[in-house]
Enzyme design. Structure first.
Site, PDB file in Angstrom:
ATOM      1  N   ASP A 186      37.270  38.206  43.063  1.00 38.31           N
ATOM      2  CA  ASP A 186      38.203  37.509  42.176  1.00 38.31           C
ATOM      3  C   ASP A 186      39.570  38.176  42.209  1.00 38.31           C
ATOM      4  O   ASP A 186      39.703  39.361  41.932  1.00 38.31           O
ATOM      5  CB  ASP A 186      37.674  37.517  40.735  1.00 38.31           C
ATOM      6  CG  ASP A 186      36.444  36.642  40.563  1.00 38.31           C
ATOM      7  OD1 ASP A 186      36.470  35.507  41.041  1.00 38.31           O
ATOM      8  OD2 ASP A 186      35.467  37.105  39.959  1.00 38.31           O
ATOM      9  N   ASP A 196      37.133  43.536  46.770  1.00 36.35           N
ATOM     10  CA  ASP A 196      36.811  42.806  45.556  1.00 36.35           C
ATOM     11  C   ASP A 196      36.948  41.313  45.876  1.00 36.35           C
ATOM     12  O   ASP A 196      37.508  40.938  46.913  1.00 36.35           O
ATOM     13  CB  ASP A 196      37.775  43.229  44.449  1.00 36.35           C
ATOM     14  CG  ASP A 196      37.500  42.509  43.147  1.00 36.35           C
ATOM     15  OD1 ASP A 196      36.335  42.504  42.705  1.00 36.35           O
ATOM     16  OD2 ASP A 196      38.442  41.936  42.568  1.00 36.35           O
ATOM     17  N   ASP A 250      42.510  44.064  43.164  1.00 33.13           N
ATOM     18  CA  ASP A 250      43.690  43.586  42.445  1.00 33.13           C
ATOM     19  C   ASP A 250      43.826  44.228  41.078  1.00 33.13           C
ATOM     20  O   ASP A 250      44.801  43.978  40.377  1.00 33.13           O
ATOM     21  CB  ASP A 250      43.634  42.061  42.278  1.00 33.13           C
ATOM     22  CG  ASP A 250      42.526  41.635  41.318  1.00 33.13           C
ATOM     23  OD1 ASP A 250      41.359  42.046  41.550  1.00 33.13           O
ATOM     24  OD2 ASP A 250      42.814  40.917  40.341  1.00 33.13           O
TER      25      ASP A 250
END
Length: 288
Positions: free
Chosen positions: A24, A22, A231
């Site tokens: 961000d 991922d 995250d």
């Protein structure tokens, strides 16, 4: 004399042939790189791992994302970036192919009203849809919604009106928040939720936690045993699990060790690491 060999613990990266990351909250927050991210990913690529970037952000072109990553110091190209804009366009196209068999009246050119970025519009047009302007009196076959920081109430209202008139609704992703340099901001999922409250129905969702993006990335990168890194438990980790992959939660974004401990099986990561530098530590020490 003791001839017992000392076995060196296997590093986490040694168990996989590719990394799906991922962006961000994993590689960067806002425009700046997160601690250890650039060095760790460049090291992984130098050691021969295939690295792809799987993002629910549908607001930027893959070329722009790759340029941003190169500006941070990563040696990557646009062919390594996989976004939910392309997945949303594909999902809408695949959905429309069932209409003929269902006796749908939509026999001609399909139309789409894109409530989102220029990058999403390009992907939808490339998928064969005729684009119509965002307007409160529009009658599109599809409303395709993705994140764009310039969206306002009038855009969301136009989407709601069209859906109430019978348009099919596709969302690029449903991330409720986005990590930014200044803090946590509302994401596309928050905007989708506003429309959902008005129309009282659910969209088709293209991005994570659906497995489409991960399967597409692994196939195009040629990975047989990729590791999904994120995250967020509800999108990155859940999406990796849905795709049948091992997952690692990195603690530089939304979720924490506490939320990982409390997660159910559909969102529980295989590993937890503080930063991406943890990829080169012993696998067993990172097990969740």
């Amino acid at each position: 004399m003791n001839n017992t060999a000392v076995t060196k613990p296997q590093r986490l990266v040694d168990l996989y042939d590719g990394l799906l990351c991922d962006l961000d909250g994993v590689v960067y927050a806002g425009q700046g790189a997160l601690p250890g991210a650039v060095e760790s990913l460049n090291r992984a690529m130098a050691e021969g791992l295939r690295v792809g970037f799987v993002t629910n952000n549908a607001s930027r072109r893959t070329e722009a994302v790759a340029e941003h990553l190169r500006g941070l110091g990563l040696s990557v190209g646009p062919e390594q970036v996989f976004g939910s804009a392309a997945a949303a366009a594909r999902l809408a196209r695949d959905d429309s192919e069932g209409w003929e068999g269902l006796g749908s009246p939509h026999a001609g050119e399909l139309t789409a009203m894109v409530v989102g970025s220029d990058a999403l519009r390009e992907q939808v047009a490339d998928a064969g849809f005729a684009l119509i302007p965002v307007a409160e009196d529009a009658h599109p076959d599809y409303v395709i919604q993705g994140f764009d920081p310039g969206l306002g109430w009038a855009d969301l209202a136009a989407a709601a009106y069209a859906i109430q008139r019978g348009a099919r609704w596709v969302a690029s992703n449903t991330d409720s928040t986005i990590p930014r340099a200044q803090g946590i901001a509302p994401g596309n999922g928050s905007l989708v939720a506003a429309v959902r409250r008005a129309v009282d129905c659910e969209p088709l969702v293209a991005g994570k936690p659906q497995p489409t993006l991960m399967h597409l990335a692994a196939q195009q990168l040629g990975c047989e045993r990729p590791l999904m890194i994120g995250d967020r438990l509800d999108t990155d980790i859940a999406g990796g699990i849905a795709a049948g992959m091992d997952t690692v939660l990195v603690l530089t974004g939304i979720d924490s060790r506490d939320t990982a401990r409390q997660a159910d099986a559909a969102q529980r990561p295989t590993y937890v690491i503080d930063t991406l530098a943890g990829l080169f530590e012993a696998a067993e020490s990172a097990r969740a």
